[in-house]
Design an enzyme around this catalytic site. Structure first.
Site, PDB file in Angstrom:
ATOM      1  N   GLY A  50       0.854  -1.455   0.043  1.00  0.00           N
ATOM      2  CA  GLY A  50      -0.064   0.187  -0.417  1.00  0.00           C
ATOM      3  C   GLY A  50       0.662   1.250   0.049  1.00  0.00           C
ATOM      4  N   GLU A 104       4.499   4.157   6.373  1.00  0.00           N
ATOM      5  CA  GLU A 104       2.531   2.814   6.094  1.00  0.00           C
ATOM      6  C   GLU A 104       2.088   4.333   5.126  1.00  0.00           C
ATOM      7  OE1 GLU A 104       1.067   0.587   6.406  1.00  0.00           O
ATOM      8  OE2 GLU A 104       1.732  -0.469   7.961  1.00  0.00           O
ATOM      9  N   ASP A 105       0.511   2.740   4.565  1.00  0.00           N
ATOM     10  CA  ASP A 105       0.158   3.482   3.675  1.00  0.00           C
ATOM     11  C   ASP A 105      -1.331   3.567   4.696  1.00  0.00           C
ATOM     12  OD1 ASP A 105      -0.734   1.002   4.394  1.00  0.00           O
ATOM     13  OD2 ASP A 105      -1.966   0.377   3.180  1.00  0.00           O
ATOM     14  N   ASP A 108      -5.459   1.806  11.056  1.00  0.00           N
ATOM     15  CA  ASP A 108      -6.690   1.820  11.207  1.00  0.00           C
ATOM     16  C   ASP A 108      -6.301   1.175  12.739  1.00  0.00           C
ATOM     17  OD1 ASP A 108      -8.627   0.571  11.386  1.00  0.00           O
ATOM     18  OD2 ASP A 108      -8.925   0.329   9.497  1.00  0.00           O
ATOM     19  N   LYS A 136      -6.806   6.384  11.251  1.00  0.00           N
ATOM     20  CA  LYS A 136      -7.857   6.784  11.672  1.00  0.00           C
ATOM     21  C   LYS A 136      -7.940   6.329  13.318  1.00  0.00           C
ATOM     22  CE  LYS A 136      -9.848   4.169   7.676  1.00  0.00           C
ATOM     23  NZ  LYS A 136     -10.761   2.879   7.254  1.00  0.00           N
ATOM     24  N   PHE A 157     -13.739   3.627   4.867  1.00  0.00           N
ATOM     25  CA  PHE A 157     -12.848   2.757   4.018  1.00  0.00           C
ATOM     26  C   PHE A 157     -12.382   3.963   2.697  1.00  0.00           C
ATOM     27  CE2 PHE A 157     -11.787  -0.784   1.080  1.00  0.00           C
ATOM     28  CZ  PHE A 157     -10.094  -0.612   1.469  1.00  0.00           C
ATOM     29  N   ASP A 164      -5.478  -0.272  -1.449  1.00  0.00           N
ATOM     30  CA  ASP A 164      -6.826  -1.017  -2.984  1.00  0.00           C
ATOM     31  C   ASP A 164      -8.198  -1.377  -1.912  1.00  0.00           C
ATOM     32  OD1 ASP A 164      -5.489  -3.093  -0.875  1.00  0.00           O
ATOM     33  OD2 ASP A 164      -6.184  -4.561  -2.597  1.00  0.00           O
ATOM     34  N   ARG A 170      -4.964   0.583  -6.542  1.00  0.00           N
ATOM     35  CA  ARG A 170      -4.016   0.812  -6.119  1.00  0.00           C
ATOM     36  C   ARG A 170      -3.602   2.117  -7.151  1.00  0.00           C
ATOM     37  NH1 ARG A 170      -2.319  -1.788  -2.123  1.00  0.00           N
ATOM     38  NH2 ARG A 170      -2.498  -3.907  -2.309  1.00  0.00           N
TER      39      ARG A 170
HETATM   40  P1  5GP Z   1      -4.097  -1.876  10.743  1.00  0.00           P
HETATM   41  O1  5GP Z   1      -3.281  -3.362  11.099  1.00  0.00           O
HETATM   42  O2  5GP Z   1      -4.176  -1.063  10.888  1.00  0.00           O
HETATM   43  O3  5GP Z   1      -6.300  -2.105  11.226  1.00  0.00           O
HETATM   44  O4  5GP Z   1      -4.907  -2.101   9.202  1.00  0.00           O
HETATM   45  C1  5GP Z   1      -3.390  -1.475   8.593  1.00  0.00           C
HETATM   46  C2  5GP Z   1      -3.257  -2.193   6.510  1.00  0.00           C
HETATM   47  O5  5GP Z   1      -5.326  -2.079   7.171  1.00  0.00           O
HETATM   48  C3  5GP Z   1      -3.369  -1.106   6.304  1.00  0.00           C
HETATM   49  O6  5GP Z   1      -1.750  -1.503   6.048  1.00  0.00           O
HETATM   50  C4  5GP Z   1      -4.098  -1.824   4.657  1.00  0.00           C
HETATM   51  O7  5GP Z   1      -3.532  -1.964   3.874  1.00  0.00           O
HETATM   52  C5  5GP Z   1      -5.673  -1.925   6.140  1.00  0.00           C
HETATM   53  N1  5GP Z   1      -6.373  -0.974   5.985  1.00  0.00           N
HETATM   54  C6  5GP Z   1      -7.088  -0.115   6.343  1.00  0.00           C
HETATM   55  N2  5GP Z   1      -7.967   0.285   6.035  1.00  0.00           N
HETATM   56  C7  5GP Z   1      -7.962   0.076   5.296  1.00  0.00           C
HETATM   57  C8  5GP Z   1      -8.905   1.383   4.496  1.00  0.00           C
HETATM   58  O8  5GP Z   1      -9.554   2.310   4.374  1.00  0.00           O
HETATM   59  N3  5GP Z   1      -8.073   1.558   3.060  1.00  0.00           N
HETATM   60  C9  5GP Z   1      -7.847   0.230   2.280  1.00  0.00           C
HETATM   61  N4  5GP Z   1      -7.579  -0.140   1.655  1.00  0.00           N
HETATM   62  N5  5GP Z   1      -7.009  -0.670   3.579  1.00  0.00           N
HETATM   63  C10 5GP Z   1      -7.105  -0.442   4.635  1.00  0.00           C
END
Ligand code: 5GP
Length: 180
Positions: A50, A104-105, A108, A136, A157, A164, A170
């Protein structure tokens, strides 16, 4: 600007953050990094997939000696535990004593970054900071100090600019959020 709507698989998304805003925010982060890491030769670790577009645009704007490498986090269901197990893949550099910046992208829940930090910290870097394109804050489930955030967003989202939806989106130059 009129919002644009696109369909990916079964979902509709509309424009949320245009490329111009993304690049303006990246400029500010690049300046901040240059100040904070002056004279340090930091090692940037970009988390694929990402972060690829964010990483490219960020690195082009950083004018100081630095190194860049790419890692992945595996994510698979462990039958022995309740949650996902996430393991760092592809780290070939010795990070002991290095100033590491993880790219990081999106953060969450923070599960991914939390697991990543635990594993990297075992390798005794001099410092570790996180830079993320999006965050977030409402969803965060860990005590994480994310020092560099391009933009905090609500719990929607989003796709585009590296992110993606089931493999699609992407390549989009703007960021879109889900509408239905
Ligand atoms: P976390 O481990 O912080 O819950 O999630 C991180 C990963 O979840 C990100 O690197 C991404 O791949 C995915 N992710 C979380 N929220 C989103 C979103 O709103 N859109 C997309 N496309 N991926 C997300």
């Amino acid at each position: 600007m009129e919002p644009r709507t696109i369909t990916l698989h079964d979902c509709q998304f509309s424009t949320y953050m245009y490329e111009e805003e993304i690049i303006a925010r990246i400029h500010m982060l690049a300046e901040q990094l240059e100040q904070d890491y002056a004279g340090k030769n930091p090692l940037f670790l970009a988390v694929l997939n990402g972060s690829f577009m964010f990483t490219a645009d960020l690195m082009k704007r950083i004018n100081m000696p630095c190194e860049i490498s790419f890692i992945r986090m595996s994510s698979y269901q462990d039958m022995q535990s309740t949650g996902n197990v996430r393991e760092v893949l592809g780290l070939t550099e010795n990070i002991e004593g290095r100033d590491v910046v993880v790219i990081e992208d999106i953060v969450d829940t923070g599960h991914t970054v939390n697991a990543l930090l635990q594993q990297l910290n075992e390798k005794q870097p001099a410092s570790i900071e996180i830079i993320t394109l999006l965050m977030k804050p409402e969803c965060l489930q860990h005590q994480l100090d994310v020092k560099y955030v391009a933009k905090s967003i609500p719990n929607d989202f989003v796709v585009g600019y590296g992110l993606d939806y089931n493999g699609l989106g992407r390549n989009l130059r703007d960021i879109y959020k889900i509408v239905s």
